[in-house]
Design an enzyme around this catalytic site. Sequence first.
Site, PDB file in Angstrom:
ATOM      1  N   SER A 545      26.350  34.322 -10.826  1.00 16.05           N
ATOM      2  CA  SER A 545      27.483  35.233 -10.973  1.00 16.05           C
ATOM      3  C   SER A 545      28.783  34.434 -10.889  1.00 16.05           C
ATOM      4  CB  SER A 545      27.404  36.331  -9.927  1.00 16.05           C
ATOM      5  OG  SER A 545      28.269  37.397 -10.228  1.00 16.05           O
ATOM      6  N   HIS A 660      21.710  42.714 -12.652  1.00 18.49           N
ATOM      7  CA  HIS A 660      22.433  41.529 -12.197  1.00 18.49           C
ATOM      8  C   HIS A 660      21.556  40.634 -11.334  1.00 18.49           C
ATOM      9  CE1 HIS A 660      26.005  39.198 -11.805  1.00 18.49           C
ATOM     10  NE2 HIS A 660      26.106  39.353 -10.498  1.00 18.49           N
TER      11      HIS A 660
END
Length: 686
Positions: A545, A660
């Site tokens: 991320s 994610h």
Amino acid sequence: MSDETADTSTEPGPGTPDPYLWLEEVEGERALAWVKERNAETAAELAGGEGFDGLVAELREVLDAPDRIPYTRRRGPYLYNFWQSAEHTRGIWRRTTLDEYRSDAPAWDVLLDLDALAAAEGEDWTWAGAQVLRPAYRRALVSLARGGGDAVVVREYDLAERAFVTDGFTLPEAKTDIGWIDEDHVFVGTDEGPGSLTASGYPRTVRRWRRGTPLAAAELVHEGRESDLAVSAWHDPTEGFERDFVVRYRDFWHHETHLLTPDGELRRLDVPDDADSSVHREWLLVTPKATWLGQPAGTLLAFRFEAFLAGDRTPEVLFTPDDRTSLAGHSWTRNHLVVETLQDVASRMYVLTPPADSAPGGGWKRQELADIPPLASAALTDTDPDTGDEYFLSITGHLVPPALHRGEIGGPGERIKQAPERFDATGLEARQYFAVSADGTRVPYTVVGPRDQSGPRPTLLNGYGGFEVSLTPAYDTMRGRAWLARGGTFVVAGIRGGGEYGPRWHRSALKADRPRAYEDFEAVARDLVARGITTPDRLGITGGSNGGLLMGAMLVRSPELFGAIVAHVPLLDMLRFHTLLAGASWIAEYGDPDDPADRPHLAALSPYHQLEAGRPYPPVLLTTSTRDDRVHPGHARKAAARLRELGHRVLLHETLAGGHAGATDHEQTAWNSALEHTFLWRTLAP
């Protein structure tokens, strides 16, 4: 053959059109065909060799292990847990009693079986949590995500009947914010069509919705602006202190909190808009991010709530940070406040007891909650803020399997669960060092490796450096088996941008100052080489991320320092991130590409736009997910395409589901980890 170079006559520099925009079409036919080719290449290179399947099985074993600690949350008389295993790959939602939980093999009452539900409905359901209505704990708002995305479907569930409620509170897939008021009312913000969402894709309105009525007819409580991050509301049902609150999140770091009065008036709490604040019974707690009321950033301040509303601004100072110590969190029991601090990234826990109303001028009492080993991490996994002073505390370290303790403040505690060792740590130790960054700042990092190291070894360095997130000691079973037990050394760097030393550590690397985080990471890499722990060709780095952005920055800034780079679900295009999915919500962290004041520094740090043809880069592995609706998979796709075009060695793996996190079940998690560690081991220790 791939047609990836069909539109690449124009180089994707900061001031030129992007030739790979077609890879931003998440489920576009051409884009998915290209992804399929990349996945096949990556699997052929990494997953087809000897030992890969065995490593997947070895990692899957620890993920499915029946003697893992089943962390719980108390709701009334029961302890609730969500559990995935070899038999329940999607997972089951279940509960038990404390007496049963104390046993080695508790009897669990299964409430909802996601595997059965997904099979019956033909949906790729993953668990996204449940809110259970206090104090009866009979009804729940269950959130289900398709493929692990952030967007969820909400359904009301009856825990006594073990069934979804016909004509109950139900919402289609969206990034919904919902919470109970009482059995017949909820606060809700969701996608109601054009104009109902912010530019970041989160609810712009919040409504009070009554059972049995259409959502469109629900009372509008508050409406934010399209440029806001989101709006939200919640009800505090604490007996004698029932209150409603509304928050307008202007951006990731600035928000306005309002008390919603019975007549519908919004009364703003007069605290700084970048401060963290919370209310428990008669107390208001505030942690300012800058100096306020004469107190430094990162302080924990307490006020009596009603007195604060009446204008009293005299705080009780519960914690003051110093150069080595920061506030990591706090949680209430019924009568006490448990405060967690970090001292050079190691945990300390304290119990604070507020004065009684009948004790004017009496201060808060303080005592240590638990004896925590050096270089360890402690975290409250659950407390009882309503009826008692029960707490559950998990203690772990890089080489210390988690232990779960339970107690009631003021009484003796007990070790209620202990995870076994999952990998051979014989001869290993965790040591902390400090590197000196370019501006003289001391940066902490922890090395997990051989106690008596005779020479440089394959080493994997992890970092994050953003959003005030701290990297604390943790027992990583997969990293232990796939890396440490095979002879590798693992390093965690606490670079600026994170929260290891509180708000000052984070703010020192915001926006145009982001390169300080990168200088910190480079300083750690150089220090590892200077100490003889590794060499550049044996030093790999990994991050996800925002940590994936860090990996991209290292690739274009200092590729000579590293032998391999792995970036998971990364941000890499910093000139278009704000237009992709939830990207606009991070403008407060990085800056606004559409603002002439911010665009130059974003262009300078954007890895996608800084890639060059003639510069030697280490091998790169990029991973992402088609169902990641937070960080767009286009970041990894476009960077992979650009690196391929320039003739560099890059592999891309994109899971079709996983959100994610990149995976929705243990099999995919184990496969992804085996892929990463196979790539690293082959590259750094051929």
